[in-house]
Each structure stands twice: as structure tokens, then as C-alpha cells.
Design a protein around this motif. Structure first.
Motif, short mmCIF file in Angstrom:
data_model
loop_
_atom_site.label_atom_id
_atom_site.label_comp_id
_atom_site.label_asym_id
_atom_site.label_seq_id
_atom_site.Cartn_x
_atom_site.Cartn_y
_atom_site.Cartn_z
N PRO A 287 0.83 -1.21 0.00
CA PRO A 287 0.00 0.00 0.00
C PRO A 287 0.86 1.26 0.00
O PRO A 287 1.80 1.38 0.79
N VAL A 288 0.56 2.18 -0.88
CA VAL A 288 1.32 3.43 -0.99
C VAL A 288 0.39 4.60 -0.68
O VAL A 288 -0.83 4.50 -0.81
N PRO A 289 0.95 5.73 -0.23
CA PRO A 289 0.11 6.89 0.07
C PRO A 289 -0.54 7.46 -1.18
O PRO A 289 0.12 7.64 -2.21
N MET A 290 -1.84 7.73 -1.08
CA MET A 290 -2.60 8.28 -2.19
C MET A 290 -3.42 9.47 -1.71
O MET A 290 -3.76 9.58 -0.53
N THR A 291 -3.74 10.35 -2.65
CA THR A 291 -4.52 11.55 -2.36
C THR A 291 -5.52 11.77 -3.48
O THR A 291 -5.20 11.55 -4.66
N VAL A 292 -6.72 12.21 -3.10
CA VAL A 292 -7.72 12.60 -4.10
C VAL A 292 -8.06 14.07 -3.87
O VAL A 292 -8.40 14.48 -2.75
N LYS A 293 -7.95 14.86 -4.94
CA LYS A 293 -8.27 16.29 -4.87
C LYS A 293 -9.40 16.61 -5.83
O LYS A 293 -9.53 15.99 -6.88
N ALA A 294 -10.21 17.61 -5.45
CA ALA A 294 -11.33 18.06 -6.29
C ALA A 294 -11.09 19.50 -6.70
O ALA A 294 -10.81 20.35 -5.85
N SER A 295 -11.18 19.77 -8.01
CA SER A 295 -11.01 21.13 -8.53
C SER A 295 -12.33 21.59 -9.15
O SER A 295 -12.84 20.95 -10.07
N ALA B 151 -9.38 13.33 0.29
CA ALA B 151 -8.96 12.19 1.11
C ALA B 151 -7.47 11.91 0.96
O ALA B 151 -6.90 12.11 -0.12
N ASN B 152 -6.87 11.45 2.05
CA ASN B 152 -5.51 10.90 2.06
C ASN B 152 -5.60 9.49 2.63
O ASN B 152 -6.19 9.30 3.70
N PHE B 153 -5.03 8.52 1.93
CA PHE B 153 -5.18 7.13 2.37
C PHE B 153 -4.07 6.29 1.75
O PHE B 153 -3.30 6.77 0.92
N HIS B 154 -3.99 5.03 2.14
CA HIS B 154 -3.04 4.07 1.55
C HIS B 154 -3.81 3.03 0.75
O HIS B 154 -4.91 2.61 1.15
N HIS B 155 -3.24 2.62 -0.37
CA HIS B 155 -3.91 1.65 -1.23
C HIS B 155 -2.86 0.90 -2.03
O HIS B 155 -1.78 1.43 -2.30
N ASP B 156 -3.17 -0.35 -2.38
CA ASP B 156 -2.22 -1.15 -3.16
C ASP B 156 -2.49 -1.12 -4.65
O ASP B 156 -1.92 -1.89 -5.42
N GLY B 157 -3.36 -0.20 -5.09
CA GLY B 157 -3.60 -0.01 -6.51
C GLY B 157 -4.61 -0.99 -7.08
O GLY B 157 -5.35 -1.66 -6.36
N GLY B 158 -4.62 -1.08 -8.41
CA GLY B 158 -5.63 -1.91 -9.08
C GLY B 158 -6.91 -1.11 -9.21
O GLY B 158 -6.93 -0.02 -9.77
N LEU C 99 -6.62 11.75 -8.85
CA LEU C 99 -6.02 10.79 -7.93
C LEU C 99 -4.51 10.81 -8.08
O LEU C 99 -3.99 10.73 -9.19
N TYR C 100 -3.82 10.93 -6.95
CA TYR C 100 -2.35 10.94 -6.94
C TYR C 100 -1.85 9.74 -6.14
O TYR C 100 -2.36 9.43 -5.06
N ASP D 35 2.35 11.25 -4.83
CA ASP D 35 2.45 12.61 -5.40
C ASP D 35 2.47 12.64 -6.92
O ASP D 35 2.71 13.69 -7.51
N ARG D 36 2.20 11.52 -7.57
CA ARG D 36 2.18 11.49 -9.03
C ARG D 36 0.75 11.25 -9.51
O ARG D 36 0.07 10.33 -9.04
N GLU D 37 0.27 12.10 -10.44
CA GLU D 37 -1.09 11.95 -10.92
C GLU D 37 -1.25 10.66 -11.72
O GLU D 37 -0.48 10.38 -12.64
N VAL D 38 -2.25 9.84 -11.34
CA VAL D 38 -2.46 8.55 -12.00
C VAL D 38 -3.86 8.43 -12.59
O VAL D 38 -4.12 7.51 -13.37
N TYR D 39 -4.77 9.34 -12.21
CA TYR D 39 -6.14 9.23 -12.73
C TYR D 39 -6.84 10.59 -12.57
O TYR D 39 -6.60 11.30 -11.58
N SER D 40 -7.70 10.94 -13.53
CA SER D 40 -8.47 12.17 -13.44
C SER D 40 -9.80 11.99 -14.17
O SER D 40 -9.86 11.35 -15.22
N ALA D 41 -10.86 12.54 -13.60
CA ALA D 41 -12.18 12.45 -14.22
C ALA D 41 -13.03 13.63 -13.78
O ALA D 41 -12.90 14.13 -12.64
N THR D 42 -13.91 14.11 -14.67
CA THR D 42 -14.84 15.19 -14.36
C THR D 42 -16.20 14.61 -14.10
O THR D 42 -16.70 13.77 -14.86
N VAL D 43 -16.84 15.04 -13.01
CA VAL D 43 -18.15 14.50 -12.62
C VAL D 43 -19.23 15.53 -12.92
O VAL D 43 -19.03 16.73 -12.80
N ASN D 44 -20.40 15.05 -13.32
CA ASN D 44 -21.52 15.93 -13.66
C ASN D 44 -22.75 15.55 -12.84
O ASN D 44 -22.77 14.58 -12.13
#
Length: 352
Positions: free
Chosen positions: A298-306, A316-323, A339-340, A343-352
Motif C-alpha cells: 500500500p502506498v500513500p494516495m490523495t484525491v483532490k477536487a477542482s 482524502a488521504n489514504f493508503h492503497h495497493d492499486g488496481g 487521484l495521486y 504525489d504522481r497523478e495517476v487518474y483524473s475524471a470530471t463529474v456531472n
């Protein structure tokens, strides 16, 4: 020719030359008027034009010279952070240039232009030459060393003012190596650092299995559940359904293993009940579903909303093993969720 013929001849000549005579008379009258009354008007027009031009020139130079003048501070030898703060206080902008130098000068100001003490206009750019350390230097090799021995040294080296490297909390993994042995590191040994970087260490926890207690999320709202999972050593897999009449919309209605002791970083399911979307709703609520690379631990991950207005918040800040990663959200419509991982961006999506 008698007297009558002479008068007739003069009358005909007057008729033939009458138009020219009228033009000549008109020009003469205008010339006389200009001579006796038009001169003051002419000079008034010239004077008005001169005054207007002078006023325009005065306004132009006032606007050019009206900016506040400031003295350039002396930041040579100071840390980059301190230099930037001093420039900001003087309302000056810094233009950064990197250059290799002695290792002990890393992230300090080597030169500046304009020179210290110069008087310049506010909001001007000041070029700062910043040391990037010894050429070829980078992150040292820590694998195989004991965490208790190197951690104080690392925090001392990388905790200095202006350092580009921060040391994250170590991630512990079951291993046959003695407890406390560093098994891996990110970035790898020798990596050259030119931007803000988090040093992540993977440490052996020995052969004893690590356990964790599953927190009870039942009844929690989205923000509460995200806060609880940030400190839990389990990985939540979230699902959702449309709330029944007997359920409280926007809360966790069920989960597995609440209050139980399980192996650390075990996957646990939790289910949200969301109200159906309605036209005119300002917020968008749901489950973020992302697929990323898997990690061996599990590595540290962060989700930010813009938001569409450009405001960014950390969800959120949390640990996850990916997948496959699932995460509840409740944000303004049109927001972008990013989703980071480390500290590296790995996923991004816009919600409606």
C-alpha cells in the motif's frame, strides 16, 4: 454711339461678369473678416491644440513614472524559501535559474540580478540563480540500512528550509529480513531531484503479521467516512445503491467486519445509500471508480477536487495497493477529481 447705347453695353458687361464679381466680393469680405475679427479665433484654436498636447504628454509620463519604486533586497547566500518571501514583501517577482555548485550550497541563492540595493519599479522580475547542489548528486542508496539509524539523519538533511525533498512516513511490510530493515525506496538511489519530491521508504516489519481493527463506518456521511479511512490500516472497497425509503440518503448503510481484527491492509466492503439525482442539484454525489497500476504494498494516495472556478480541495488521504480504487465523493457539479499515488497523478475524471 450715343449715351443710351453706352449704358446698355455696360449693363451687358456687368451681367456677363457678375458671377465672378460676386466670388471676388465674397473672398474679399472673408479676408477682411479674418483680418479684423478672425485672428483671435485662429490663435485661440492653436493655443487649445497646444494645451491638449501638453496635457496628454503629462498624463503619459505620470502613468509611466507613477509606479512605486522599491529597493532590491540582498538575498545572495539565503535559502530559496527566504529569498522568495523577501521578494514578495518588496512586491517583486522572482525568475529562477538553476545551476550546479558545491553540495553544501544546495537550494541557496548564488547570484541575483539586479544587484542588491538597486532601485527598481515594483512588480519587476528579479533573476535568482539557485544552486541545485553538486552535479551528479542525488538520492542516496538506503536499501539494507536500518530505519531507526537513518531516519533522524534523513529528517535533518531534508528537513532544512527550502529542501525539495520531504520524508514520508515509512510503509511497513512483512518480510524475512530483520524488522526495521529498509527493503525499498522511491525515488530510486541516484535519482536527481529538480522538483518537490517525497521520499518513501518500505521497511520490513519482520515475520510477525501486522493486524488492524476495522473501523465502523455505518451511518457516516461521505466526508466522515473519508476522514475515518485516512487513519485506518484497511483498504475500503466502496459500492452504492439508490436509497430506500427506510434509509438515510448519503450515508453508509452496511459494511463488512466492523470492529473486527484483520490482517493489516485487508480489503473491506462498505455500501453507501445515495438519493437519486434531481434536476437543479448543485452537487454531484457518487463513487469514484478508477483503475490504476498495482503496487506490491500500500502506498500513500490523495484525491483532490477542482471546481470549475479553479478552487482545489483535498478530499482524502489514504493508503492503497492499486488496481481498482473506489472512493465516495460529494462535490460541486463539473468538478474534476484527480487521484495521486506518491504525489504522481495517476487518474483524473470530471463529474456531472
Amino acid at each position: 454711339m450715343d449715351e443710351r447705347d453706352i449704358k446698355n453695353t455696360e449693363g451687358e458687361n456687368e451681367k456677363k461678369g457678375g458671377f465672378g464679381s460676386r466670388i471676388s466680393g465674397s473672398i474679399k469680405k472673408q479676408a477682411d473678416g479674418l483680418a479684423y475679427g478672425g485672428a483671435p479665433l485662429f490663435f485661440t484654436m492653436i493655443l487649445t491644440l497646444i494645451v491638449t498636447v501638453v496635457a496628454c504628454i503629462a498624463v503619459f509620463f505620470a502613468s509611466v513614472q507613477g509606479e512605486e519604486q522599491v529597493m532590491v533586497p540582498d538575498v545572495v547566500g539565503k535559502s530559496l524559501t527566504t529569498a522568495l518571501l523577501e521578494m514578495q514583501q518588496k512586491e517583486l517577482y522572482a525568475k529562477i535559474q538553476l545551476r550546479y555548485s558545491d553540495e553544501e550550497d544546495a537550494l541557496t541563492i548564488l547570484e541575483q540580478d539586479p544587484a542588491p540595493g538597486s532601485i527598481v519599479k515594483a512588480y519587476r522580475r528579479v533573476t535568482l540563480t539557485v544552486s541545485r547542489g553538486l552535479e551528479g548528486s542525488g538520492i542516496e542508496d538506503l536499501v539494507g540500512k536500518n530505519i531507526d539509524e537513518v531516519l533522524p539523519q534523513l529528517k535533518s538533511s531534508y528537513g532544512a528550509d527550502g529542501s525539495l525533498v520531504t520524508v514520508a512516513d515509512p510503509v511497513y511490510k512483512k518480510s524475512s529480513r530483520p524488522a526495521g530493515t529498509i527493503l525499498g525506496q522511491t525515488p530510486a538511489a541516484g535519482s536527481i531531484i529538480s522538483d518537490m519530491t517525497r521520499l518513501q521508504l518500505i521497511v520490513s516489519k519482520g515475520t510477525e503479521p501486522e493486524t488492524a481493527e476495522v473501523p465502523d463506518l455505518a451511518g457516516m456521511k461521505v466526508s466522515e467516512a473519508l476522514k475515518a479511512m485516512s487513519s485506518a490500516k484497511v483498504i475500503f472497497d466502496f459500492t452504492s445503491h439508490e436509497a430506500f425509503s427506510s434509509e438515510k440518503a448519503g450515508t453508509v448503510t452496511s459494511q463488512d467486519g466492523a470492529g473486527q481484527t484483520v490482517g493489516a491492509w485487508s480489503h473491506v466492503t462498505a455500501d453507501f445509500a445515495f438519493a437519486p439525482a434531481k434536476e437543479g442539484d448543485e452537487n454531484s454525489t457518487g463513487i469514484l471508480n478508477a483503475s490504476i497500476s498495482e503496487y506490491p504494498y500500500p502506498v500513500p494516495m490523495t484525491v483532490k477536487a477542482s471546481s470549475q472556478e479553479g478552487k482545489t480541495t483535498t478530499l482524502a488521504n489514504f493508503h492503497h495497493d492499486g488496481g481498482r480504487i473506489t472512493l465516495p465523493y460529494s462535490v460541486a457539479k463539473g468538478s474534476t477529481l484527480t487521484l495521486y499515488a506518491m504525489d504522481r497523478e495517476v487518474y483524473s475524471a470530471t463529474v456531472n
